[in-house]
Write an enzyme that holds these catalytic residues in place. Structure first.
Site, mmCIF file in Angstrom:
data_model
loop_
_atom_site.group_PDB
_atom_site.id
_atom_site.type_symbol
_atom_site.label_atom_id
_atom_site.label_comp_id
_atom_site.label_asym_id
_atom_site.label_seq_id
_atom_site.Cartn_x
_atom_site.Cartn_y
_atom_site.Cartn_z
ATOM 1 N N ASP A 60 38.076 45.173 25.511
ATOM 2 C CA ASP A 60 39.221 44.765 26.286
ATOM 3 C C ASP A 60 40.131 43.940 25.471
ATOM 4 O O ASP A 60 40.319 44.127 24.857
ATOM 5 C CB ASP A 60 37.741 43.888 26.983
ATOM 6 C CG ASP A 60 38.257 43.716 28.741
ATOM 7 O OD1 ASP A 60 40.099 44.231 29.515
ATOM 8 O OD2 ASP A 60 37.696 43.233 29.516
ATOM 9 N N GLU A 92 43.024 47.831 28.067
ATOM 10 C CA GLU A 92 44.771 47.438 28.294
ATOM 11 C C GLU A 92 45.150 47.032 29.242
ATOM 12 O O GLU A 92 46.327 46.659 29.675
ATOM 13 C CB GLU A 92 45.362 46.560 26.797
ATOM 14 C CG GLU A 92 45.719 48.068 26.885
ATOM 15 C CD GLU A 92 47.217 48.408 27.881
ATOM 16 O OE1 GLU A 92 47.413 48.934 28.728
ATOM 17 O OE2 GLU A 92 48.077 47.633 27.332
ATOM 18 N N TRP A 93 44.342 47.265 30.095
ATOM 19 C CA TRP A 93 44.940 47.918 32.213
ATOM 20 C C TRP A 93 46.578 48.338 32.379
ATOM 21 O O TRP A 93 47.847 47.799 33.351
ATOM 22 C CB TRP A 93 44.866 46.442 32.723
ATOM 23 C CG TRP A 93 44.131 45.160 32.218
ATOM 24 C CD1 TRP A 93 42.598 46.032 32.398
ATOM 25 C CD2 TRP A 93 43.999 43.763 31.751
ATOM 26 N NE1 TRP A 93 42.024 44.873 32.502
ATOM 27 C CE2 TRP A 93 42.638 43.926 31.318
ATOM 28 C CE3 TRP A 93 44.688 42.765 31.081
ATOM 29 C CZ2 TRP A 93 42.612 42.527 30.446
ATOM 30 C CZ3 TRP A 93 44.259 42.184 29.903
ATOM 31 C CH2 TRP A 93 43.210 41.689 30.019
ATOM 32 N N GLY A 94 47.065 49.215 31.045
ATOM 33 C CA GLY A 94 48.036 49.880 31.717
ATOM 34 C C GLY A 94 49.388 48.088 31.401
ATOM 35 O O GLY A 94 50.265 49.095 31.900
ATOM 36 N N ASP A 127 42.359 45.997 37.282
ATOM 37 C CA ASP A 127 40.536 46.315 37.963
ATOM 38 C C ASP A 127 40.310 47.178 38.990
ATOM 39 O O ASP A 127 41.069 46.442 40.181
ATOM 40 C CB ASP A 127 39.670 45.485 37.335
ATOM 41 C CG ASP A 127 39.422 44.944 36.229
ATOM 42 O OD1 ASP A 127 40.190 45.268 35.409
ATOM 43 O OD2 ASP A 127 38.471 43.868 36.218
#
Ligand code: GLA
Length: 396
Positions: A155, A188-190, A210
């Site tokens: 994460d 890393e959520w883009g 998310d």
């Protein structure tokens, strides 16, 4: 003459030297995840409420309810398993929830014919405030390898001032040096354009924030993840986040659309529901079972060509035809109705990449052969899909 000979020789050396690098780029950093990873992860349903007992029960269920046999392999504990580090810096699992430690749990999961995954964070702490792997990458990678970990999700919380590309490369190198094949899942959520660098770093990378268990969340994730189709391939996948199928916030048609879109996008299929209840006699469980175990749709996701499908026709912003080339020369085709009323959608063979006039058409959710056709259109349910396999028929 001499000069040009030397140039030829130099060119040859350069070509040979670059060949392995090119091959590696074309496959993956570690040779793993040739097809999108499939498994289960604790976060979407259980959040921080994880324990060895839960993970054992999930592994038992997956071995018994058909999931393992349908291809779901990785059983991953997400955040909250860790409480600190010992004097040597080694991560400590919560002793109340994991009384026998992580190695014993990994052994148990392996004993069920499944693989074991764990979670950490590239920053100083995890999103739930547990110890992160920053400046402990080598030790954590070695610890995971010694515990028998097969998959690590990493994460990006508590990473202020850190460079994502650098930190994930450090973790990649630590995992490669740890001496065990470990799938590397970048989360890393883009935020740092991972589609530009993550194919050389990990096996999958999140493209978005998310997911939540509702239709609008699903649509916004699809809109983003679909933009990076060209970089997906065997060993390196865009990850639009884990599945919500079976968690109860969407209708059966919406969950079918969710699962079909993930298959069209060659996304990892990581179930996020309480799979211990999958065999129950409730509507939610029956629907989740029918979706998660739908082998013809899973086969599209797992197709060995590894191409990510794209939108090829959109007669209206709410109506889309998706196409994904498959290894045998056929195409998976998805008629996707984003609107809240049933609507007719039609696919043109030329647009989906079928070069013959006629093609055989199979409906994958209905398990029905529809015949040899020159085009196909049908009414698609609100927030629903019709998923087809279209195979060219040679002209005489
Ligand atoms: C982030 C990730 C989620 C989950 C949580 C855990 O939000 O994107 O998938 O791992 O952290 O805290």
């Amino acid at each position: 003459m001499r000069r040009s000979l030397r140039l030829d020789w130099l060119a040859l050396v350069l070509l040979l030297a670059s060949a392995p690098a090119a091959a590696q780029r074309a496959s993956s950093v570690n040779g793993l995840a040739r097809t999108p990873p499939m498994g289960w992860n604790s976060w979407n349903h259980f959040g921080c409420d994880v324990s060895a007992q839960l993970i054992r029960e999930v592994a038992d269920a997956m071995a018994a309810n058909g999931m393992r046999d349908a291809g779901y392999q990785y059983v991953t504990i997400d955040d909250c398993w860790q409480v600190g580090r010992d004097a040597a810096g080694v991560l400590i699992a919560d002793p109340a929830k994991f009384p026998d430690g992580i190695k014993a749990l990994a052994d148990y999961v392996h004993g069920k014919g499944l693989r074991f995954g764990i979670y950490t964070d590239a920053g100083r702490k995890t999103c739930e405030g547990r110890p992160g792997s920053y400046e402990h990458e080598a030790l954590d990678a070695k610890t995971f390898a010694a515990w028998g970990v097969d998959y690590v999700k990493v994460d990006w919380c508590w990473a202020e001032g850190l460079d994502a590309r650098t930190q994930y490369a450090t973790m990649r190198d630590a995992l490669l040096a740890a001496g065990r094949p470990i799938v590397f899942s970048i989360c890393e959520w883009g935020q740092n354009q991972p589609w530009e660098w993550a194919p050389q770093t990990g096996n999958l990378w999140r493209t978005t924030g998310d997911i939540s268990d509702n239709w609008n969340s699903l649509l916004s994730i699809v809109n983003l993840s679909m933009q990076h189709a060209t970089v997906a391939g065997p060993g390196h996948w865009n990850d639009p986040d884990m599945l919500e199928v079976g968690n109860g916030g969407m209708t059966r048609d919406e969950y079918r659309a969710h699962f079909s879109l993930w298959a069209m996008m060659s996304a990892p299929l990581i179930a996020g529901n309480d799979v211990r209840r999958l065999a129950d006699d409730t509507r939610l469980a029956r629907d989740a079972r029918d979706i998660l175990l739908e082998r013809e749709v899973i086969a599209v996701d797992q197709d060995s060509l590894g191409a990510q499908g794209i939108v090829v026709q959109s007669p209206h912003p709410d109506l889309q035809v998706w196409a994904k080339p498959l290894a045998d020369g056929s195409r998976a085709v998805l008629l996707f109705n984003r609107a809240s009323v049933p609507t007719t959608i039609r696919a043109d063979w030329a647009r989906v990449g079928i070069r013959t006039k006629r093609a055989t058409v199979r409906d994958l959710w209905q398990h029905t052969d529809l015949g040899t056709l020159e085009t196909y259109g049908t009414t698609v349910a609100a927030h629903g899909v019709v998923m087809l396999r279209v195979t060219p028929v040679a002209e005489r």
